[in-house]
Design a protein around this motif. Structure first.
Motif, PDB file in Angstrom:
ATOM      1  N   ASN A   1       0.821  -1.212   0.000  1.00 34.64           N
ATOM      2  CA  ASN A   1       0.000   0.000   0.000  1.00 34.64           C
ATOM      3  C   ASN A   1       0.851   1.255   0.000  1.00 34.64           C
ATOM      4  N   ASP A   2       1.869   1.293   0.847  1.00 39.69           N
ATOM      5  CA  ASP A   2       2.775   2.426   0.913  1.00 39.69           C
ATOM      6  C   ASP A   2       4.122   2.032   0.326  1.00 39.69           C
ATOM      7  N   LYS A   3       4.957   3.038   0.067  1.00 40.36           N
ATOM      8  CA  LYS A   3       6.295   2.765  -0.441  1.00 40.36           C
ATOM      9  C   LYS A   3       7.119   2.065   0.646  1.00 40.36           C
ATOM     10  N   PRO A   4       7.621   0.856   0.378  1.00 39.72           N
ATOM     11  CA  PRO A   4       8.370   0.124   1.397  1.00 39.72           C
ATOM     12  C   PRO A   4       9.851   0.453   1.430  1.00 39.72           C
ATOM     13  N   CYS A   5      10.278   1.336   0.527  1.00 42.78           N
ATOM     14  CA  CYS A   5      11.705   1.621   0.408  1.00 42.78           C
ATOM     15  C   CYS A   5      11.888   3.024  -0.162  1.00 42.78           C
ATOM     16  N   ILE A   6      13.127   3.495  -0.163  1.00 40.75           N
ATOM     17  CA  ILE A   6      13.450   4.848  -0.641  1.00 40.75           C
ATOM     18  C   ILE A   6      13.873   4.754  -2.106  1.00 40.75           C
ATOM     19  N   ALA A   7      13.036   5.246  -3.006  1.00 38.11           N
ATOM     20  CA  ALA A   7      13.367   5.201  -4.432  1.00 38.11           C
ATOM     21  C   ALA A   7      14.610   6.049  -4.690  1.00 38.11           C
ATOM     22  N   THR A   8      15.619   5.431  -5.292  1.00 37.13           N
ATOM     23  CA  THR A   8      16.950   6.033  -5.368  1.00 37.13           C
ATOM     24  C   THR A   8      17.525   5.887  -6.767  1.00 37.13           C
TER      25      THR A   8
ATOM     26  N   LYS B   1      24.538  -3.322  -1.772  1.00 35.50           N
ATOM     27  CA  LYS B   1      24.735  -3.378  -0.319  1.00 35.50           C
ATOM     28  C   LYS B   1      23.817  -2.393   0.400  1.00 35.50           C
ATOM     29  N   ARG B   2      23.747  -1.179  -0.147  1.00 32.84           N
ATOM     30  CA  ARG B   2      22.901  -0.159   0.467  1.00 32.84           C
ATOM     31  C   ARG B   2      21.418  -0.521   0.342  1.00 32.84           C
ATOM     32  N   ALA B   3      21.042  -1.193  -0.726  1.00 33.89           N
ATOM     33  CA  ALA B   3      19.644  -1.613  -0.888  1.00 33.89           C
ATOM     34  C   ALA B   3      19.220  -2.505   0.270  1.00 33.89           C
ATOM     35  N   PHE B   4      20.105  -3.399   0.677  1.00 33.93           N
ATOM     36  CA  PHE B   4      19.792  -4.297   1.790  1.00 33.93           C
ATOM     37  C   PHE B   4      19.898  -3.585   3.143  1.00 33.93           C
ATOM     38  N   GLU B   5      20.882  -2.716   3.293  1.00 33.21           N
ATOM     39  CA  GLU B   5      21.142  -2.111   4.602  1.00 33.21           C
ATOM     40  C   GLU B   5      20.284  -0.889   4.895  1.00 33.21           C
ATOM     41  N   TYR B   6      19.963  -0.102   3.848  1.00 32.79           N
ATOM     42  CA  TYR B   6      19.265   1.169   4.057  1.00 32.79           C
ATOM     43  C   TYR B   6      17.897   1.219   3.375  1.00 32.79           C
ATOM     44  N   SER B   7      17.441   0.094   2.861  1.00 30.81           N
ATOM     45  CA  SER B   7      16.144   0.043   2.155  1.00 30.81           C
ATOM     46  C   SER B   7      16.067   1.078   1.036  1.00 30.81           C
ATOM     47  N   GLU B   8      17.171   1.244   0.325  1.00 27.66           N
ATOM     48  CA  GLU B   8      17.167   2.075  -0.882  1.00 27.66           C
ATOM     49  C   GLU B   8      16.824   1.180  -2.063  1.00 27.66           C
TER      50      GLU B   8
ATOM     51  N   ASP C   1      13.376   9.789  -4.403  1.00 28.53           N
ATOM     52  CA  ASP C   1      13.574  10.654  -3.244  1.00 28.53           C
ATOM     53  C   ASP C   1      15.044  10.910  -2.933  1.00 28.53           C
ATOM     54  N   ARG C   2      15.928  10.092  -3.510  1.00 30.04           N
ATOM     55  CA  ARG C   2      17.338  10.174  -3.112  1.00 30.04           C
ATOM     56  C   ARG C   2      18.248   9.877  -4.292  1.00 30.04           C
ATOM     57  N   ILE C   3      19.402  10.538  -4.295  1.00 31.05           N
ATOM     58  CA  ILE C   3      20.487  10.220  -5.214  1.00 31.05           C
ATOM     59  C   ILE C   3      21.692   9.790  -4.384  1.00 31.05           C
TER      60      ILE C   3
END
Length: 279
Positions: A188-195, A209-216, A250-252
């Motif tokens: 329903n909501d965004k489960p991660c930070i679109a990067t 690595k960051r995808a797993f550790e920071y939910s990017e 949301d992030r670069i």
């Protein structure tokens, strides 16, 4: 879900998926692709999915641009590399420079699918104890098709015929895809930070690595080997393209690139109110 009937990895994954998704063969495709016709057509009752096999190589699947109403397109494919590294990967497609050596058009990116790719990596990671030799990672944005405006992701088995034909690997990939599609229907909501990522090598180990550790959850990723070939004006163009074709960005994240490129990327991001992380 689409694949080339001439690709042993893609066709192998498709065979498994037909079983898991309760698919039945159709005599004709409900979607027209102009002069291109699918060789294999299956309608899958689970999650309202079509499974289509074509004679063409997957990097030349730009005819999929006629698909406009689907939630997503998943391309089942093999992956080749000089290293021969066993790998399970996912990536968006596009040519973020003035070259189209492997399909698509220069300076064109397809619409990426950050959440699907992130969930897929997480689901495949659960099988890493069964396949300890395999690298599980993103690949950066590369090759065609480039004209697709429905969220598109490649999922690939690499990197030699031994891995492509491995039925255990094909089965694990099919299970990972099935679980990811199931997960997508329950979000329903965004489960991660679109990067969006800039820099680093082709297999994007830092972004993975960051995808797993920071939910990017990464959409387009532009590697250093592309950035170092671009002028300042071209870098700005690529940044705009990558942001435009990464939904809800949301992030670069910037990794290991020259200082002037870093400055241009940061300026574009700030003008759009997008967070920048430099590593």
């Amino acid at each position: 879900m689409v694949y080339s009937v001439n690709d042993v990895a893609g066709a192998g994954m498709a065979k498994r998926l037909r079983e898991y998704f309760n698919c039945r063969p159709l005599s004709s495709s409900p979607i027209s692709f102009n002069d291109i016709k699918p060789i294999e057509i299956f309608s899958c009752s689970d999650y309202d999915t079509l499974l289509l096999g074509f004679n063409e190589d997957t990097i030349y699947f730009d005819f999929l641009s006629s698909i406009t109403k689907s939630k997503s397109i998943i391309v089942l494919s093999k992956h080749s590399s000089q290293s021969g590294l066993p790998s399970l990967t996912t990536h968006p497609t596009g040519n973020p420079w003035g070259r189209n050596d492997f399909g698509g058009r220069p300076w064109e990116l397809s619409l990426s699918n950050p959440i699907f790719m992130w969930l897929f990596l997480k689901n495949i990671k659960k099988f890493s104890d069964i396949l300890p030799r395999f690298e599980i990672s993103y690949e950066v944005t590369h090759h065609g098709p480039t004209s697709i405006r429905v969220p598109l992701s490649f999922v690939e088995i690499g990197s030699t015929e031994s891995e492509w034909k491995n039925e255990i690997v094909q089965d694990i990939m099919a299970r990972g895809i099935m679980k990811t599609i199931e997960d997508m229907t329950n979000i329903n909501d965004k489960p991660c930070i679109a990067t969006v990522g800039f820099g680093g090598p082709h297999y994007a180990p830092i972004f993975t690595k960051r995808a797993f550790e920071y939910s990017e959850c990464y959409g387009h990723m532009i590697p250093n080997y592309v950035i170092r070939e671009l002028s300042d004006m071209e870098i700005k163009k690529v940044v705009e393209l990558a942001l435009s074709y990464t939904p809800y960005v949301d992030r670069i994240v910037i990794e290991k690139i020259r200082s002037d490129a870093k400055r241009i990327i940061t300026e574009v991001a700030r003008s759009r109110g997008i967070e920048v992380v430099k590593i």
